[in-house]
Design an enzyme around this catalytic site. Structure first.
Site, PDB file in Angstrom:
ATOM      1  CB  ILE A  83      -0.950  -0.010   1.210  1.00  0.00           C
ATOM      2  CG1 ILE A  83      -2.012  -1.106   1.036  1.00  0.00           C
ATOM      3  CG2 ILE A  83      -1.605   1.355   1.419  1.00  0.00           C
ATOM      4  CD1 ILE A  83      -2.807  -1.407   2.294  1.00  0.00           C
ATOM      5  N   GLY A  84       1.929   1.252   0.782  1.00  0.00           N
ATOM      6  CA  GLY A  84       2.796   2.424   0.836  1.00  0.00           C
ATOM      7  C   GLY A  84       3.427   2.742  -0.498  1.00  0.00           C
ATOM      8  CE1 TYR A 104      -1.901  -5.478  11.899  1.00  0.00           C
ATOM      9  CE2 TYR A 104      -4.111  -6.339  11.516  1.00  0.00           C
ATOM     10  CZ  TYR A 104      -3.046  -5.548  11.120  1.00  0.00           C
ATOM     11  OH  TYR A 104      -3.125  -4.823   9.959  1.00  0.00           O
TER      12      TYR A 104
END
Length: 247
Positions: A18-19, A150
């Site tokens: 995504i980055g 998480y």
């Protein structure tokens, strides 16, 4: 002119997934982009795809020393920042009786502590009218087996989004979060055999109302909107999850 002509943008965890997709969107739009990652070779590979307006900085989101150094590098390279995408994060799963202290600390150190201190370190460089985007997760509103730690690390980040938005409001800085659902980042294909990866993807698809995984580019588009287009939104979380948290 291109949409992000000469904008200065910092993306943590920008060497893959995504980055990287978000960095590519901004770079193609004319922005100067600084990405971070822990692996120099992955950063170099990402920079080859991003072109000459991108800079890669090796930085560990779990290291406060690295975060402090990153702030100095950003100030030296950019001076001021138009958008900050706090995307660096890790995932791990284990049922309650198998979670170790090391796993718990690693998830919170990177996903939560690292994100908070990244915003703290770079806040003085944010221009008035700039946008900060944090990456949360659909799991922060769902009770899924083996993802308790998480999910908690991302739920804490959701809460921080609201607080940071309030604290940075007097400076004219907006803070929002993008919340991806299951997204085809390529991690599964690299981590497990092809047949296992496809079985896991089928399982994910069966739980999503839209019956497919998201793409990195779809999450990137949402992050870009929150960074620049959502000028009357702050403290919000935008789900990009095929309806998984809504329907």
């Amino acid at each position: 002119m291109t949409p992000y002509d000469d904008k200065k943008i910092v993306i943590t965890g920008g060497s893959s997934g995504i980055g990287l997709a978000t960095a590519r969107l901004f770079a193609r739009g004319g922005a100067h982009v600084l990405i971070t990652g822990r692996d120099r070779s992955a950063l170099d590979a990402a920079l080859e795809r991003l072109g000459d307006k991108a800079v890669g900085v090796r930085s560990d989101a779990a290291s406060l020393a690295d975060i402090k150094a990153l702030s100095g590098t950003v100030q030296e390279r950019f001076g001021a920042v138009d958008a900050l995408f706090v995307n660096a994060g890790v995932t791990a799963s284990a049922p309650l009786d198998a979670v170790t202290e090391e796993m718990y600390d690693a998830l919170f150190d990177i996903n939560t502590k690292g994100a908070y201190f990244t915003v703290q370190a770079l806040a003085p460089l944010l221009r008035e009218g700039s946008g900060v985007v944090l990456t949360t997760s659909v799991v922060n509103v769902l009770g899924l087996d083996a993802l308790g730690v998480y999910a908690a690390s991302k739920a804490a980040l959701r809460s921080m989004t609201r607080t940071l938005a309030r604290e940075l409001l007097p400076r004219g800085v907006r803070v929002n979060a993008v919340s991806p659902g299951p997204t085809d980042t390529g991690v599964l294909d690299r981590a497990v055999p092809a047949d296992v990866a496809e079985t896991m993807k089928d399982t994910y698809r069966s739980t999503i109302p839209m019956r497919r995984l998201g793409t990195c580019e779809e999450v990137a588009s949402a992050a870009a909107y929150l960074a620049f287009g959502a000028t009357f939104s702050t403290g919000a979380e935008f789900p990009v999850d095929g309806g998984a948290s809504q329907l």
